[in-house]
Design a protein around this motif. Structure first.
Motif, PDB file in Angstrom:
ATOM      1  N   ALA A  37     -33.172   1.634 -25.796  1.00  0.00           N
ATOM      2  CA  ALA A  37     -34.495   1.836 -25.188  1.00  0.00           C
ATOM      3  C   ALA A  37     -35.470   0.759 -25.635  1.00  0.00           C
ATOM      4  CB  ALA A  37     -35.032   3.222 -25.542  1.00  0.00           C
ATOM      5  N   ALA A  38     -35.406   0.366 -26.898  1.00  0.00           N
ATOM      6  CA  ALA A  38     -36.318  -0.661 -27.406  1.00  0.00           C
ATOM      7  C   ALA A  38     -36.031  -2.012 -26.759  1.00  0.00           C
ATOM      8  CB  ALA A  38     -36.199  -0.757 -28.924  1.00  0.00           C
ATOM      9  N   LYS A  39     -34.756  -2.332 -26.588  1.00  0.00           N
ATOM     10  CA  LYS A  39     -34.412  -3.608 -25.946  1.00  0.00           C
ATOM     11  C   LYS A  39     -34.832  -3.608 -24.484  1.00  0.00           C
ATOM     12  CE  LYS A  39     -30.164  -3.466 -27.701  1.00  0.00           C
ATOM     13  NZ  LYS A  39     -28.756  -3.832 -28.013  1.00  0.00           N
ATOM     14  N   ASP A  40     -34.619  -2.492 -23.809  1.00  0.00           N
ATOM     15  CA  ASP A  40     -35.007  -2.412 -22.397  1.00  0.00           C
ATOM     16  C   ASP A  40     -36.520  -2.516 -22.236  1.00  0.00           C
ATOM     17  OD1 ASP A  40     -32.369  -2.206 -21.708  1.00  0.00           O
ATOM     18  OD2 ASP A  40     -32.400  -0.034 -21.411  1.00  0.00           O
ATOM     19  N   ALA A  41     -37.269  -1.916 -23.165  1.00  0.00           N
ATOM     20  CA  ALA A  41     -38.727  -2.029 -23.107  1.00  0.00           C
ATOM     21  C   ALA A  41     -39.159  -3.475 -23.277  1.00  0.00           C
ATOM     22  CB  ALA A  41     -39.359  -1.151 -24.191  1.00  0.00           C
ATOM     23  N   ALA A  42     -38.473  -4.211 -24.156  1.00  0.00           N
ATOM     24  CA  ALA A  42     -38.791  -5.624 -24.349  1.00  0.00           C
ATOM     25  C   ALA A  42     -38.470  -6.437 -23.101  1.00  0.00           C
ATOM     26  CB  ALA A  42     -38.021  -6.169 -25.551  1.00  0.00           C
ATOM     27  N   LEU A  43     -37.363  -6.142 -22.457  1.00  0.00           N
ATOM     28  CA  LEU A  43     -37.009  -6.859 -21.232  1.00  0.00           C
ATOM     29  C   LEU A  43     -38.048  -6.628 -20.137  1.00  0.00           C
ATOM     30  CD1 LEU A  43     -33.167  -6.140 -21.245  1.00  0.00           C
ATOM     31  CD2 LEU A  43     -34.241  -8.392 -21.473  1.00  0.00           C
ATOM     32  N   ARG A  44     -38.537  -5.381 -20.029  1.00  0.00           N
ATOM     33  CA  ARG A  44     -39.561  -5.109 -19.020  1.00  0.00           C
ATOM     34  C   ARG A  44     -40.876  -5.811 -19.368  1.00  0.00           C
ATOM     35  NH1 ARG A  44     -36.770  -0.022 -18.781  1.00  0.00           N
ATOM     36  NH2 ARG A  44     -37.967   0.784 -20.550  1.00  0.00           N
ATOM     37  N   ALA A  45     -41.205  -5.886 -20.649  1.00  0.00           N
ATOM     38  CA  ALA A  45     -42.422  -6.597 -21.047  1.00  0.00           C
ATOM     39  C   ALA A  45     -42.297  -8.087 -20.782  1.00  0.00           C
ATOM     40  CB  ALA A  45     -42.686  -6.353 -22.543  1.00  0.00           C
ATOM     41  N   MET A  46     -41.109  -8.632 -20.985  1.00  0.00           N
ATOM     42  CA  MET A  46     -40.884 -10.052 -20.707  1.00  0.00           C
ATOM     43  C   MET A  46     -40.992 -10.332 -19.210  1.00  0.00           C
ATOM     44  SD  MET A  46     -37.789 -10.381 -23.478  1.00  0.00           S
ATOM     45  CE  MET A  46     -37.198 -12.032 -23.169  1.00  0.00           C
ATOM     46  N   SER A  47     -40.437  -9.449 -18.385  1.00  0.00           N
ATOM     47  CA  SER A  47     -40.524  -9.657 -16.935  1.00  0.00           C
ATOM     48  C   SER A  47     -41.974  -9.572 -16.467  1.00  0.00           C
ATOM     49  CB  SER A  47     -39.644  -8.650 -16.185  1.00  0.00           C
ATOM     50  OG  SER A  47     -40.193  -7.349 -16.221  1.00  0.00           O
ATOM     51  N   ALA A  48     -42.747  -8.669 -17.084  1.00  0.00           N
ATOM     52  CA  ALA A  48     -44.166  -8.555 -16.719  1.00  0.00           C
ATOM     53  C   ALA A  48     -44.915  -9.839 -17.070  1.00  0.00           C
ATOM     54  CB  ALA A  48     -44.787  -7.357 -17.435  1.00  0.00           C
ATOM     55  N   ARG A  49     -44.616 -10.422 -18.219  1.00  0.00           N
ATOM     56  CA  ARG A  49     -45.249 -11.683 -18.614  1.00  0.00           C
ATOM     57  C   ARG A  49     -44.876 -12.815 -17.651  1.00  0.00           C
ATOM     58  NH1 ARG A  49     -49.274 -12.679 -22.627  1.00  0.00           N
ATOM     59  NH2 ARG A  49     -49.186 -10.973 -24.144  1.00  0.00           N
ATOM     60  N   ILE A  50     -43.629 -12.854 -17.215  1.00  0.00           N
ATOM     61  CA  ILE A  50     -43.197 -13.900 -16.276  1.00  0.00           C
ATOM     62  C   ILE A  50     -43.952 -13.761 -14.956  1.00  0.00           C
ATOM     63  CG2 ILE A  50     -41.252 -14.736 -14.884  1.00  0.00           C
ATOM     64  CD1 ILE A  50     -41.105 -15.621 -17.782  1.00  0.00           C
ATOM     65  N   ARG A  51     -44.061 -12.538 -14.461  1.00  0.00           N
ATOM     66  CA  ARG A  51     -44.785 -12.335 -13.199  1.00  0.00           C
ATOM     67  C   ARG A  51     -46.260 -12.710 -13.355  1.00  0.00           C
ATOM     68  NH1 ARG A  51     -41.181  -7.695 -12.819  1.00  0.00           N
ATOM     69  NH2 ARG A  51     -39.846  -7.937 -10.970  1.00  0.00           N
ATOM     70  N   ALA A  52     -46.873 -12.281 -14.441  1.00  0.00           N
ATOM     71  CA  ALA A  52     -48.297 -12.570 -14.643  1.00  0.00           C
ATOM     72  C   ALA A  52     -48.546 -14.060 -14.851  1.00  0.00           C
ATOM     73  CB  ALA A  52     -48.808 -11.781 -15.848  1.00  0.00           C
ATOM     74  N   GLY A  53     -47.556 -14.762 -15.358  1.00  0.00           N
ATOM     75  CA  GLY A  53     -47.722 -16.191 -15.629  1.00  0.00           C
ATOM     76  C   GLY A  53     -47.235 -17.095 -14.520  1.00  0.00           C
ATOM     77  N   SER A  54     -47.037 -16.560 -13.328  1.00  0.00           N
ATOM     78  CA  SER A  54     -46.463 -17.344 -12.228  1.00  0.00           C
ATOM     79  C   SER A  54     -47.236 -18.627 -11.955  1.00  0.00           C
ATOM     80  CB  SER A  54     -46.405 -16.486 -10.956  1.00  0.00           C
ATOM     81  OG  SER A  54     -45.853 -17.216  -9.883  1.00  0.00           O
ATOM     82  N   THR A  55     -48.551 -18.559 -11.947  1.00  0.00           N
ATOM     83  CA  THR A  55     -49.361 -19.751 -11.632  1.00  0.00           C
ATOM     84  C   THR A  55     -49.168 -20.850 -12.660  1.00  0.00           C
ATOM     85  OG1 THR A  55     -51.032 -18.421 -10.487  1.00  0.00           O
ATOM     86  CG2 THR A  55     -51.696 -20.606 -11.256  1.00  0.00           C
ATOM     87  N   VAL A  56     -49.221 -20.496 -13.940  1.00  0.00           N
ATOM     88  CA  VAL A  56     -49.068 -21.517 -14.978  1.00  0.00           C
ATOM     89  C   VAL A  56     -47.639 -22.055 -15.008  1.00  0.00           C
ATOM     90  CG1 VAL A  56     -48.524 -19.918 -16.890  1.00  0.00           C
ATOM     91  CG2 VAL A  56     -49.634 -22.091 -17.369  1.00  0.00           C
ATOM     92  N   ILE A  57     -46.659 -21.211 -14.675  1.00  0.00           N
ATOM     93  CA  ILE A  57     -45.272 -21.692 -14.582  1.00  0.00           C
ATOM     94  C   ILE A  57     -45.160 -22.738 -13.478  1.00  0.00           C
ATOM     95  CG2 ILE A  57     -42.899 -21.046 -14.023  1.00  0.00           C
ATOM     96  CD1 ILE A  57     -43.532 -18.248 -15.191  1.00  0.00           C
ATOM     97  N   LEU A  58     -45.733 -22.447 -12.316  1.00  0.00           N
ATOM     98  CA  LEU A  58     -45.654 -23.393 -11.192  1.00  0.00           C
ATOM     99  C   LEU A  58     -46.366 -24.703 -11.521  1.00  0.00           C
ATOM    100  CD1 LEU A  58     -46.209 -20.958  -8.181  1.00  0.00           C
ATOM    101  CD2 LEU A  58     -44.081 -22.117  -8.827  1.00  0.00           C
ATOM    102  N   GLU A  59     -47.468 -24.640 -12.236  1.00  0.00           N
ATOM    103  CA  GLU A  59     -48.179 -25.862 -12.614  1.00  0.00           C
ATOM    104  C   GLU A  59     -47.332 -26.719 -13.556  1.00  0.00           C
ATOM    105  OE1 GLU A  59     -51.756 -24.357 -14.313  1.00  0.00           O
ATOM    106  OE2 GLU A  59     -52.763 -24.021 -12.371  1.00  0.00           O
ATOM    107  N   ALA A  60     -46.717 -26.080 -14.542  1.00  0.00           N
ATOM    108  CA  ALA A  60     -45.862 -26.819 -15.471  1.00  0.00           C
ATOM    109  C   ALA A  60     -44.650 -27.388 -14.756  1.00  0.00           C
ATOM    110  CB  ALA A  60     -45.428 -25.900 -16.611  1.00  0.00           C
ATOM    111  N   ASN A  61     -44.088 -26.606 -13.853  1.00  0.00           N
ATOM    112  CA  ASN A  61     -42.910 -27.072 -13.127  1.00  0.00           C
ATOM    113  C   ASN A  61     -43.248 -28.251 -12.219  1.00  0.00           C
ATOM    114  OD1 ASN A  61     -40.982 -26.367 -10.376  1.00  0.00           O
ATOM    115  ND2 ASN A  61     -39.988 -26.547 -12.368  1.00  0.00           N
ATOM    116  N   ALA A  62     -44.438 -28.259 -11.634  1.00  0.00           N
ATOM    117  CA  ALA A  62     -44.858 -29.385 -10.799  1.00  0.00           C
ATOM    118  C   ALA A  62     -44.883 -30.676 -11.613  1.00  0.00           C
ATOM    119  CB  ALA A  62     -46.223 -29.107 -10.183  1.00  0.00           C
ATOM    120  N   GLU A  63     -45.268 -30.596 -12.879  1.00  0.00           N
ATOM    121  CA  GLU A  63     -45.237 -31.769 -13.748  1.00  0.00           C
ATOM    122  C   GLU A  63     -43.806 -32.271 -13.928  1.00  0.00           C
ATOM    123  OE1 GLU A  63     -47.043 -30.974 -17.474  1.00  0.00           O
ATOM    124  OE2 GLU A  63     -49.014 -30.484 -16.648  1.00  0.00           O
ATOM    125  N   ASP A  64     -42.887 -31.340 -14.183  1.00  0.00           N
ATOM    126  CA  ASP A  64     -41.489 -31.730 -14.371  1.00  0.00           C
ATOM    127  C   ASP A  64     -40.906 -32.354 -13.099  1.00  0.00           C
ATOM    128  OD1 ASP A  64     -41.335 -30.871 -17.013  1.00  0.00           O
ATOM    129  OD2 ASP A  64     -40.748 -28.837 -16.449  1.00  0.00           O
TER     130      ASP A  64
END
Length: 433
Positions: A37-64
């Motif tokens: 349960a603790a690992k699954d909660a961490a995975l869901r928190a990580m996925s939430a961070r990825i979704r919330a950070g979509s804009t900054v991810i795309l900006e960094a990826n555009a540089e690459d």
């Protein structure tokens, strides 16, 4: 960053890399004790961070991507490097999907009560610190971190310089998600530096890193296998064959061949060589060549194939090196062989132990092929494209192992674990010898 800049190489000293590995080892000790349960909660928190950070991810990826274009990176590599909103969502969804999979840690592999009354169980335990060295594809950053965590491991990620901006942002978000769930932020780390020395320091961190998994081209994999003092799981190189037997359903064989080659030619389970039994070559080869032409595949044929092709523009004479080439493109080597034995001998000489396929109507031929061909996966009347963790029902995959020790074939969660024996007694002692 402008479109004329190449990826910036960042040096990292040995102590900096080893310090990262030490932090990962400390984190791994705690991860090994987590409940599912603790690992699954961490995975869901990580996925939430990825979704919330979509804009900054795309900006960094555009540089690459801009740096990659400026450095002359091929269109195929640019495509593998590029992230989109849909691809980011897919990465986040992959983390969520891991929560639905059974936790391998603690599974009883086998158990028994010994004659002396000792109760013996062999249980799955995390590897500890898993390092992944990979090229170009920032989605691997998220996939590898998630799979490692689900199996109770800390992840040390060493992507290529071409994706350094994307990977840095992704790892920062993943680490923040882990921290949100109460896990050590060092559960997932990007290895310091993008120079070759940092890879060498990682590969020789024996005692701190438990296993290294290289994912990429043949050059990367062999460099890690040959240069590492840390145990390595060899993955990925796929010089895969499709052999069409004399009893094959030829229409089925065409469909399997085209799917194996042209579905996704840049992946390791794509077919790279066609072998055709001489008894059906006159009928099958024209059918195959027509279908391959429609799929824009260039055929590198032996003299028999070239003769049957009668000047077809998409057929060229095969060079000696073609039989050992993992094209990863719309190119296919092709040869006519005398019989099943000759096909098996050709595969033994040129295959890489990944995936081999036979199309046949003969049970005897199928059994001979599956018994004698040495590969992680052997297909009978099916496409080589099915060698994949998701297709095998594992739900997740860290890579496809082509070696024979510990793991072979698609590596799911169980393959990122080791085992320990737990022996429970009630005072037994062993007699003197």
């Amino acid at each position: 960053m402008t479109t004329t800049q190449a990826p910036r190489i960042v040096a990292a000293g040995k102590e900096e890399v080893l310090a990262s590995a030490r932090r990962a080892k400390d984190a791994a000790a705690g991860l090994a004790l987590l409940t599912p349960a603790a690992k699954d909660a961490a995975l869901r928190a990580m996925s939430a961070r990825i979704r919330a950070g979509s804009t900054v991810i795309l900006e960094a990826n555009a540089e690459d991507v801009a740096a990659g274009r400026g450095a002359g990176m091929s269109d195929a590599l640019i495509d593998r490097l590029t992230l989109t909103a849909a691809r980011i969502e897919s990465m986040a969804a992959g983390l969520d999907a891991l929560t639905a999979l059974p936790d391998p840690v603690g599974e009883i592999v086998r158990g028994s009560v010994l004659p002396n009354g000792l109760r013996l169980t062999q249980r799955r335990v995390p590897m500890g610190v898993v390092a992944i060295i990979y090229e170009a594809r920032p989605n691997v950053t998220v996939d590898a971190a998630g799979i490692a965590l689900k199996a109770g491991n800390a992840a040390l990620l060493r992507g290529s310089a071409s994706a350094q901006s994307s990977n840095r942002v992704l790892v920062d978000l993943l680490a923040a998600g882990a921290a949100d769930a109460g896990l050590p932020a060092d559960s997932v780390q990007l290895v310091p530096g993008t120079d070759r020395d940092s890879v060498q320091h990682l590969m020789t961190a024996r005692g701190l890193v438990d296993v290294i998994i290289p994912r990429g081209g043949a050059g990367l994999i062999q460099a890690v296998v040959n240069g590492s003092t840390v145990p390595v799981i060899e993955t990925g190189i796929g010089n895969c064959h499709v052999y069409v037997d004399r009893t094959a359903d030829l229409s089925m064989a065409v469909d399997i061949l085209v799917n194996s080659k042209a579905r996704r030619p840049s992946v390791c389970n794509a077919a790279e060589t066609l072998l055709v039994h001489a008894d059906v070559a006159g009928v099958f080869v024209p059918l195959a060549l027509a279908a391959l032409a429609a799929a824009d595949v260039t055929v590198h044929g032996d003299p028999s194939i070239v003769e049957i092709a009668a000047g077809a523009s998409h057929v060229v004479p095969a060079a000696a090196a073609d039989w050992d080439t993992e094209f990863l493109s719309l190119d296919l080597a092709a040869a006519v062989v005398d019989d099943l034995d000759a096909a098996i001998a050709h595969i033994a000489a040129h295959g890489t132990g990944h995936t081999e396929a036979i199309v046949t109507g003969s049970l005897e031929a199928a059994e001979t092929f599956t018994s004698r061909v040495d590969a992680a996966a052997v297909m009978v009347n099916a496409s080589t494209a099915f060698t994949d963790g998701g297709e095998f029902g594992f739900g997740a995959e860290i890579g496809i192992s082509t070696q024979k020790l510990h793991a072979r074939g698609p590596m799911g969660l169980a393959e990122l674990t080791s085992t320990k024996y737990v022996v429970v007694g009630d005072g037994q002692t062993r007699a003197s010898s």
